[in-house]
Design a protein around this motif. Structure first.
Motif, PDB file in Angstrom:
ATOM      1  N   UNK A 463     -46.399   7.593  26.175  1.00 14.53           N
ATOM      2  CA  UNK A 463     -45.305   6.775  26.711  1.00 14.53           C
ATOM      3  C   UNK A 463     -45.799   5.601  27.557  1.00 14.53           C
ATOM      4  N   UNK A 464     -46.966   5.765  28.216  1.00  9.87           N
ATOM      5  CA  UNK A 464     -47.460   4.662  29.058  1.00  9.87           C
ATOM      6  C   UNK A 464     -47.737   3.388  28.269  1.00  9.87           C
ATOM      7  N   UNK A 465     -48.058   3.525  26.994  1.00  9.03           N
ATOM      8  CA  UNK A 465     -48.406   2.334  26.203  1.00  9.03           C
ATOM      9  C   UNK A 465     -47.291   1.957  25.217  1.00  9.03           C
ATOM     10  N   UNK A 466     -46.098   2.498  25.430  1.00 12.63           N
ATOM     11  CA  UNK A 466     -44.951   2.063  24.641  1.00 12.63           C
ATOM     12  C   UNK A 466     -44.368   0.790  25.239  1.00 12.63           C
ATOM     13  N   UNK A 467     -43.851  -0.096  24.393  1.00 12.97           N
ATOM     14  CA  UNK A 467     -43.114  -1.253  24.931  1.00 12.97           C
ATOM     15  C   UNK A 467     -41.991  -0.702  25.810  1.00 12.97           C
ATOM     16  N   UNK A 468     -41.350   0.352  25.266  1.00 11.90           N
ATOM     17  CA  UNK A 468     -40.446   1.170  26.078  1.00 11.90           C
ATOM     18  C   UNK A 468     -41.030   2.580  26.061  1.00 11.90           C
ATOM     19  N   UNK A 469     -41.376   3.089  27.217  1.00 12.31           N
ATOM     20  CA  UNK A 469     -41.883   4.453  27.310  1.00 12.31           C
ATOM     21  C   UNK A 469     -40.826   5.340  27.926  1.00 12.31           C
ATOM     22  N   UNK A 470     -40.728   6.564  27.417  1.00 20.88           N
ATOM     23  CA  UNK A 470     -39.769   7.514  27.982  1.00 20.88           C
ATOM     24  C   UNK A 470     -40.530   8.789  28.327  1.00 20.88           C
ATOM     25  N   UNK A 471     -40.381   9.222  29.561  1.00 22.56           N
ATOM     26  CA  UNK A 471     -41.057  10.436  30.030  1.00 22.56           C
ATOM     27  C   UNK A 471     -40.006  11.445  30.466  1.00 22.56           C
ATOM     28  N   UNK A 532     -42.771  -9.682  23.985  1.00 30.14           N
ATOM     29  CA  UNK A 532     -42.973 -11.090  24.368  1.00 30.14           C
ATOM     30  C   UNK A 532     -41.932 -11.528  25.400  1.00 30.14           C
ATOM     31  N   UNK A 533     -40.697 -11.116  25.172  1.00 31.29           N
ATOM     32  CA  UNK A 533     -39.633 -11.467  26.128  1.00 31.29           C
ATOM     33  C   UNK A 533     -39.906 -10.824  27.486  1.00 31.29           C
ATOM     34  N   UNK A 534     -40.367  -9.573  27.456  1.00 27.16           N
ATOM     35  CA  UNK A 534     -40.669  -8.868  28.706  1.00 27.16           C
ATOM     36  C   UNK A 534     -41.793  -9.585  29.451  1.00 27.16           C
ATOM     37  N   UNK A 535     -42.817  -9.992  28.704  1.00 26.70           N
ATOM     38  CA  UNK A 535     -43.949 -10.661  29.362  1.00 26.70           C
ATOM     39  C   UNK A 535     -43.531 -12.026  29.929  1.00 26.70           C
ATOM     40  N   UNK A 536     -42.632 -12.691  29.247  1.00 24.95           N
ATOM     41  CA  UNK A 536     -42.187 -14.009  29.720  1.00 24.95           C
ATOM     42  C   UNK A 536     -41.291 -13.878  30.948  1.00 24.95           C
ATOM     43  N   UNK A 537     -40.395 -12.878  30.913  1.00 21.98           N
ATOM     44  CA  UNK A 537     -39.360 -12.810  31.953  1.00 21.98           C
ATOM     45  C   UNK A 537     -39.690 -11.856  33.096  1.00 21.98           C
ATOM     46  N   UNK A 538     -40.612 -10.924  32.851  1.00 20.97           N
ATOM     47  CA  UNK A 538     -40.865  -9.897  33.855  1.00 20.97           C
ATOM     48  C   UNK A 538     -39.809  -8.806  33.802  1.00 20.97           C
TER      49      UNK A 538
END
Lengths: 556, 104
Positions: A463-471, A532-538
């Motif tokens: 999960x740590x390396x998912x774009x979305x991780x669920x634990x 990409x959107x996550x990296x651009x927007x935070x």
């Protein structure tokens, strides 16, 4: 492909006979469970929530049709007619009876397979790039190195009782498809400025309760130094690593506590001592393994039928666009068979599906199959003219889902539906996300998105390396799911960041839906992917959609 | 006995097939949660766990799990024990497929 020689066969047979005797002695009361448990774990046999579980190694994820057919036979004869393919390119049987396991191991031995070192504090199954030998952009096939490491590590007397388990992965491409930097040790085949091929060694990566990205211990190692160097790393870790606390026992903690400078100098000292003991025999073996993994003889055929089918059949075209990757031979393709049909358990394949994949591999893919760490099956060498036939055959048994790399191509560990260590379920969360977005008909519009789910902090679901991780966690006797964002398991490895309070089982699917629909509103255009959107927007705008005003308190 | 003791059942896995089992009042290993003996005080629970742990030829990993009195017998409290008593949620396998009325 590597085939067992007489030594390998004799070794596995002897181990199986030993284990058969150990099982008999456990059942007749000569061995207590405390005595038997380490013995069964050495042979891949766990006791899970509802039953025993046998974990079978698939070295570097490579199989031929004979092995896959035998896995299907074992599933039918001694289990419930299916197997579960895992994030370590293994296969697990969820329902074996203790008394049948020796027979299952003998059946595996018949096709050159076993379950040795799939558990315990040893060097585990060596994993690799599932596109090895087929990808367009690799320096060489990494599997001969993986086989060399596998043979070296199997029953290595110095490393049978390490402080903790030790995971090795091998890659040879600029693209990392094996999550190299999340391994205890990774070997990356590289070329130096002079054009020589050698190895970069990365150590101390790992997910679990303390996720860390591996660090380079040596940037370029000449070929002949690989085994003595890796042995030196293991020797140093074996002595220096902590044994007082299992949560501090992995090499990532050893490295963190001692620092790379100290660790490296101890490794170099040890390497200088043991290097003369390596006579060069390993290099002779390596040359032989390179022949074992020689490229298949590629066929030539006209591509007209393929192109016509692509034009005519939109379902086939969608599968081609989604599930194929470029092959080093332009007339060939790498085809990924999705084990993620919407609503199905990620990584599960029935015995009928296994047999069909074996048939398709022998007819259309030079008799090769791969298991990916993303829990799918790969046909690595398919001539494009065969693709319409391959697709038609896969469709017959529900294996033609066109979703590779999309939102429903989810990694999920077995979670609390099977695993004794799990703190929450993961499979039904994956099933519901897949069916929900299938119902919304948004999957292809959303585009590339990696969701990875773990049912406990050990992070088998990456999960740590998912774009979305669920634990999934147990919070006061209730399942609770934490979300992390921005993780990345490729060559730009990144550990995701936790968004905030977790969500209950009932809330997690709506939360993921809010997040993904929020992304569709936030992206610049349809070409900007989620990551990409996550990296651009935070994280901020994503948190805002995940926790609309007034919900934060309820979600805690 | 402490008035705060939460009732328990003794549970384990069967040695040969691995199936979840419970200790009944007559000292048998039974497959249904509701057939387990509900242990109402700590001393009795410890004694029954002791008895269970000595049965190495039959079971593995005996432990005490919280339970409550329900219709027709004890019911599990924690969701992990609910899954153990029922089977996995993704496939109709395990106890739910082998027993009628596994309702926990």
């Amino acid at each position: 492909m590597y085939q067992y020689n007489d030594f390998d066969t004799g070794f596995v047979r002897a181990r199986n006979a030993q284990f058969r005797d150990q099982v008999a002695r456990r059942i007749d009361g000569s061995l207590t469970e405390d005595e038997f448990k380490p013995l069964r774990l050495m042979n891949g046999l766990y006791l899970q929530l509802h039953a025993y579980m046998l974990r079978v190694a698939i070295p570097y994820g490579t199989l031929d049709s004979a092995k896959m057919r035998q896995l299907a036979m074992i599933a039918d004869r001694w289990d419930k007619g299916y197997g579960h393919f895992t994030t370590r390119q293994n296969v697990q049987y969820n329902w074996p009876s203790l008394v049948d396991v020796p027979d299952m191991l003998d059946a595996l031995q018949e096709v050159g397979m076993h379950a040795i070192q799939t558990s315990g504090n040893t060097i585990r199954n060596v994993t690799s790039d599932h596109f090895a030998g087929a990808a367009a952009n690799e320096i060489e096939d990494p599997r001969p190195i993986a086989e060399l490491l596998r043979q070296w590590s199997t029953d290595h007397p110095e490393f049978q009782f390490l402080g903790r388990k030790f995971k090795i992965a091998v890659g040879a491409s600029t693209n990392d498809r094996a999550v190299l930097k999340a391994h205890d040790l990774a070997v990356r085949v590289v070329r130096n400025a002079a054009g020589d091929v050698g190895y970069e060694i990365v150590i101390g990566g790992g997910l679990g309760r303390t996720p860390m990205i591996g660090q380079v211990i040596v940037g370029f190692l000449p070929r002949a130094d690989l085994l003595p160097y890796v042995e030196a790393v293991l020797s140093v870790y074996n002595l220096l690593g902590r044994r007082d606390n299992k949560y501090k026992a992995r090499i990532k903690i050893t490295l963190h506590e001692n620092g790379m400078h100290k660790f490296r100098s101890l490794v170099e000292e040890r390497f200088a001592l043991i290097k003369p003991e390596f006579s060069g025999r390993d290099q002779v073996l390596l040359m032989r393994f390179r022949e074992d993994f020689a490229s298949p003889k590629f066929t030539q055929a006209p591509l007209g039928d393929y192109e016509a089918a692509y034009e005519k059949d939109p379902v086939f075209a969608s599968w081609v666009d989604t599930n194929l990757a470029p092959h080093k031979n332009p007339d060939y393709a790498i085809a990924t068979i999705s084990l993620k049909a919407h609503g199905q358990t990620p990584g599960d394949a029935s015995s009928d599906q296994m047999r069909l994949m074996a048939d398709v591999a022998s007819e259309f893919s030079h008799d090769e199959l791969r298991i990916s760490h993303e829990q799918n099956v790969i046909l690595p060498h398919v001539h494009k003219s065969y693709l319409p036939a391959v697709h038609a055959r896969l469709k017959q048994v529900g294996l033609a889902t066109a979703n590779i790399g999309l939102i429903s191509d989810i990694i999920a560990c077995p979670g609390m539906d099977y695993c004794a260590l799990a703190t929450a379920r993961s499979i039904p969360v994956a099933q519901q996300i897949a069916t929900r977005f299938d119902a919304l008909k948004l999957e292809h519009d959303i585009g590339p998105l990696k969701i990875k789910i773990s049912g406990c902090i050990n992070a088998c679901g990456h999960h740590h390396v998912g774009h979305i991780g669920i634990l999934g966690l147990d919070r006061a006797g209730v399942e609770n799911y934490q979300i992390t964002l921005g993780g990345d398991g490729t060559e730009t490895t990144t550990i995701g960041t936790r968004t905030g309070p977790g969500f209950s089982y009932a809330e997690i699917i709506p939360a993921i839906e809010r997040l993904v629909l929020g992304y569709l509103d936030l992206r610049q255009d349809k070409h900007e992917t989620f990551i990409e959107a996550y990296r651009r927007l935070g994280a901020a705008p994503f948190k805002a959609v995940l926790y609309p005003e007034g919900r934060v308190k309820n979600a805690a | 006995m402490s008035s705060t003791f939460l009732p328990k059942v003794v549970t384990a896995n069967d040695l040969t097939c691995g199936d979840v089992v419970y200790l009944s009042a007559d000292g048998q290993w039974v497959r249904r949660h509701k057939d387990a003996e509900l242990l109402l005080d700590a001393a009795h629970a410890a004694m029954r766990l002791n008895f269970a742990e000595a049965q190495q030829a039959l079971v593995v990993g005996a432990y005490l799990a919280d339970a409550v009195k329900g219709d027709g017998g004890p019911s599990p409290v924690h969701f992990r024990e609910v899954f153990r008593a029922h089977g996995p949620s993704n496939l109709f396998h395990g106890k739910q497929s082998e027993q009628k009325n596994v309702s926990v």
